[in-house]
Design a protein around this motif. Structure first.
Motif, short mmCIF file in Angstrom:
data_model
loop_
_atom_site.label_atom_id
_atom_site.label_comp_id
_atom_site.label_asym_id
_atom_site.label_seq_id
_atom_site.Cartn_x
_atom_site.Cartn_y
_atom_site.Cartn_z
N GLU A 438 4.00 -4.36 -0.64
CA GLU A 438 5.33 -4.09 -0.07
C GLU A 438 5.89 -2.76 -0.56
OE1 GLU A 438 8.29 -7.38 0.63
OE2 GLU A 438 6.90 -8.43 -0.71
N LEU A 439 5.67 -2.48 -1.84
CA LEU A 439 6.16 -1.21 -2.40
C LEU A 439 5.48 -0.01 -1.76
CD1 LEU A 439 6.33 -2.15 -6.20
CD2 LEU A 439 8.26 -1.90 -4.63
N ALA A 440 4.23 -0.21 -1.31
CA ALA A 440 3.46 0.90 -0.74
C ALA A 440 3.63 1.01 0.77
CB ALA A 440 1.98 0.71 -1.09
N HIS A 441 4.55 0.28 1.36
CA HIS A 441 4.73 0.27 2.82
C HIS A 441 4.85 1.70 3.37
CE1 HIS A 441 5.71 -1.27 6.72
NE2 HIS A 441 6.92 -0.71 6.71
N LYS A 442 4.06 2.00 4.37
CA LYS A 442 3.95 3.30 5.04
C LYS A 442 3.24 4.35 4.17
CE LYS A 442 7.79 2.93 8.28
NZ LYS A 442 8.97 3.63 8.85
N GLY A 443 2.88 3.97 2.96
CA GLY A 443 2.21 4.92 2.07
C GLY A 443 0.79 4.49 1.75
N LEU A 445 -1.89 2.59 -1.16
CA LEU A 445 -2.08 1.75 -2.33
C LEU A 445 -3.45 2.07 -2.93
CD1 LEU A 445 -1.34 -0.58 -4.21
CD2 LEU A 445 -2.30 -2.18 -2.53
N PHE A 446 -3.42 2.55 -4.17
CA PHE A 446 -4.66 2.91 -4.87
C PHE A 446 -5.04 1.79 -5.82
CE2 PHE A 446 -6.63 5.18 -8.60
CZ PHE A 446 -7.89 5.32 -8.01
N ARG A 484 -2.21 2.16 3.64
CA ARG A 484 -3.56 2.71 3.59
C ARG A 484 -4.13 2.42 2.21
NH1 ARG A 484 -5.72 8.21 4.03
NH2 ARG A 484 -7.93 7.99 4.49
N ILE A 485 -5.33 1.84 2.14
CA ILE A 485 -5.93 1.45 0.86
C ILE A 485 -7.01 2.44 0.46
CG2 ILE A 485 -7.32 -0.30 -0.32
CD1 ILE A 485 -5.89 -2.42 1.26
N ILE A 486 -6.91 2.89 -0.78
CA ILE A 486 -7.99 3.65 -1.43
C ILE A 486 -8.38 2.86 -2.67
CG2 ILE A 486 -8.69 5.81 -2.49
CD1 ILE A 486 -6.56 7.26 -0.90
N ALA A 487 -9.64 2.47 -2.74
CA ALA A 487 -10.13 1.71 -3.90
C ALA A 487 -11.10 2.58 -4.69
CB ALA A 487 -10.82 0.43 -3.43
#
Length: 658
Positions: A438-443, A445-446, A484-487
């Motif tokens: 939720e905190l990363a909405h529109k951004g 998440l790493f 968008r997820i970057i792992a």
């Protein structure tokens, strides 16, 4: 207005020097000792230069001076002299040049004096026999002040007064005790402000006079000023680096850089420039021994928390940076913090082919919304790459949220990712809590160390990626998200899948765009520029420097295996700059374990190809197991004792692995 007596450079016999001395002495006697002398009689002294006459006039007006003095009448204390020497940047920087001059003048019957901008003698160089001859008799010792106010017309003081070179011959000196000397002095000028920052004076006795002494003095001063320009330019670079780093780090703050006098050099907010000038001027005029301090200031009826920090270069105060943050009250309309990416592609250092390939792939990936999996050993810069991708994407103005999956207890990971409602579990926030998604909405998440996520959480993560919605723990309401997820991981995920530790379907979802970072060992060409980058970064951070890496030190760094990669390299550079003497980084400044591996490399260089292959086989296994002997032995299907024995036979010191 001649800077030296015109007859000096004529082709004249040696005894003519004494003839000129006698004529000049009569002029000195008539002008300074004859009480009837007045300005109308200037025409009667044709042999005396106007530049000398004007200086004599200034000295005659000083009631504390008498032409019959031997030399300077003013000295400072030894403690004050030490303080001035330690704080004088020009004196410290010029030492390599002055020490060379000291050797050249050792038996020349010439004495070189370095004076500060007030005419205080800080040090002597050259022929000590001449120093013994004139030091005490003329008060030409260290700590004596040779300005015109305390010594009358003399090369040091008059050159400071006129801000130009001058040669004073014999009885042109105001003080009678100096009439046996010929002195050439040139002021050292600040290359940026044109202010006098020191004086070089070359003195000799009349019988050893060398007509081209002024030219020799000029050569010395030119070398010092050239060295000063290079050093001041590097200091200016450091100020720019500190300012640039600060405005990038404190994006929502006012950042101001000024010189020691309070003149604003750069400011990232010009809306309140008048108020800022007053605040900075007050800060620079404040008498304080503190190198940094905090206080509250007012700008346009708003309160700001301000941090002031002095910047030093070679122990010289060269600038002040101010960082101001506006104080918000609970009644203000809006004040929300934001998680932003710290790094962009401009922060990434590297020119090796393997690394440039990674950057190209990363830039292409930044233009998409595809999920990315970054792999590579610990310390290779996975978070930096993730941050740069976010900064270059169309999500750059939205949050960049990071979560280290290995740092969160397994039973709390789900609540960290998806959040929870009030009363979801014992110890939970009574108001509930948003998760990272939720905190990363529109951004972006790493998810760092994704290989450590437990299987039960992998199921939930897979569903979120597929459906782009989350459900908080303890709730049934679905919350749509746009993330968008970057792992990233240092594990080999295919191997973890075979071991049953990682879901194959999640791997496919994460590995849409794979980016594999090379180890530092695979990009050795980048070590010199990385070393210089970290030196510059740490010099700015610690306000120290400059530093120079010796070639043999760099050779050792380039041959080291770097199991800790770039993170280890940065730590090593921070280590060595704390031990480097005179800014030179030598091999002996490096940690012992790096030097030990270098010895191992030297000792193993004579192995035959079979032995070399066997050693590399064992070392590669150790590297993959993070130097864990037990795990490496299991992989190689050897016993621990066999690995120890083989390494010992091959000349490799096992202690360097610890």
């Amino acid at each position: 207005m001649s800077i030296y007596p015109l007859w000096v450079y004529e082709q004249i016999p040696k005894n003519t020097i004494y003839f000129h001395k006698e004529r000049q002495y009569k002029n000195w006697q008539n002008y300074l000792l004859d009480s009837k002398q007045n300005e109308n009689q200037l025409a009667e002294l044709p042999e005396t230069r106007d530049i000398i006459l004007h200086s004599w006039d200034r000295c005659k007006a000083n009631k504390d001076l008498n032409p019959l003095i031997e030399g300077s009448i003013k000295n400072i204390t030894d403690d004050k002299l030490k303080e001035i020497r330690d704080r004088n940047e020009v004196f410290q920087l010029a030492q390599p040049i002055l020490q060379k001059v000291n050797q050249e003048l050792a038996h020349s019957h010439h004495l070189l004096k370095f004076c500060d901008s007030n005419g205080t003698i800080l040090e002597f160089y050259g022929d000590t026999s001449l120093l013994h001859r004139i030091g005490n008799s003329l008060n030409a010792n260290k700590g004596a002040i040779w300005s015109e106010n305390y010594a009358g017309t003399n090369a040091i003081g008059t050159s400071i007064e006129l801000k130009q070179p001058i040669q004073i011959f014999s009885s042109e000196h105001f003080a009678y005790g100096c009439h046996e000397l010929v002195c050439s002095a040139i002021p050292i000028m600040n290359p940026f402000t044109s202010q006098v920052v020191g004086v070089i004076n070359l003195a000799t006795t009349l019988d050893k006079f060398y007509p081209f002494s002024m030219m020799e003095t000029m050569k010395i001063v030119n070398n010092i000023e050239r060295f000063l320009f290079q050093s001041y330019f590097r200091a200016q670079e450091m100020l720019i680096s500190i300012y640039t780093e600060s405005i990038n780090k404190f994006k929502n703050h006012i950042v101001v850089m000024c010189d020691p006098n309070g003149k604003i050099l750069w400011q990232n907010n010009d809306s309140q420039i008048v108020d800022m000038e007053n605040i900075i001027l007050k800060a620079t005029n404040e008498i304080t021994a503190n190198k940094e301090w905090e206080e509250e200031v007012m700008i346009a009826s708003h309160r700001y928390d301000s941090k002031f920090k002095k910047i030093f270069w070679h122990n010289q105060y060269i600038g002040l940076i101010a960082i101001l943050e506006k104080k918000y009250n609970v009644h203000d309309d809006k004040y929300t913090g934001s998680n932003t990416a710290k790094y962009s592609f401009h922060h990434i250092i590297g020119k090796s082919d393997s690394f440039k390939k990674v950057i190209n792939i990363s830039k292409i990936a930044s233009a998409t919304d595809a999920t990315i999996l970054i792999t590579g050993e610990s310390g290779t810069g996975k978070e930096l790459i993730a941050s740069a991708i976010h900064q270059a994407s169309n999500r750059a103005n939205y949050p960049f949220i990071t979560l280290n999956c290995a740092a969160i207890p397994k039973d709390l990971l789900a609540s960290e990712l998806f959040g929870y409602v009030a009363g979801a579990f014992t110890g939970a926030n009574p108001k509930g809590n948003k998760g990272k998604f939720e905190l990363a909405h529109k951004g972006t998440l790493f998810l760092d160390e994704i290989g450590e996520i437990p299987l039960e959480s992998q199921v939930h993560l897979l569903r979120v990626i597929q459906e782009q919605e989350i459900v908080r723990i303890g709730d049934h309401k679905k919350i749509p998200i746009d993330v968008r997820i970057i792992a990233a991981t240092n594990k080999k995920i295919p191997e973890e899948i075979e071991l049953g530790n990682f879901r194959l379907d999640l791997y496919y979802r994460l590995n849409v765009i794979p980016i594999e970072l090379p180890s530092l060992h695979q990009r050795m060409d980048d070590i010199p520029i990385l070393v210089q980058h970290f030196i510059k970064k740490l010099s700015v951070k610690k306000h120290q420097g400059p530093y120079q890496v010796q070639d043999n030190t760099m050779d050792i760094l380039k041959s080291y295996s770097w199991p800790g990669n770039i993170r280890e390299l940065e730590n090593i550079i921070e280590y060595v700059i704390n031990f480097a003497e005179n800014g030179i980084i030598r091999p002996e400044d490096l940690p012992r374990y790096i030097l030990s591996q270098q010895k191992n490399l030297n000792s193993t260089s004579e192995l035959n190809p079979v032995q070399q292959a066997e050693l590399e086989w064992i070392l590669d296994a150790l590297k993959r197991s993070d130097n864990n002997i037990t795990r490496a032995a299991k992989e190689l299907q050897l016993s621990r004792s066999t690995i120890y024995r083989k390494l010992n036979q091959l000349g490799y010191d096992i202690k360097t692995l610890n």
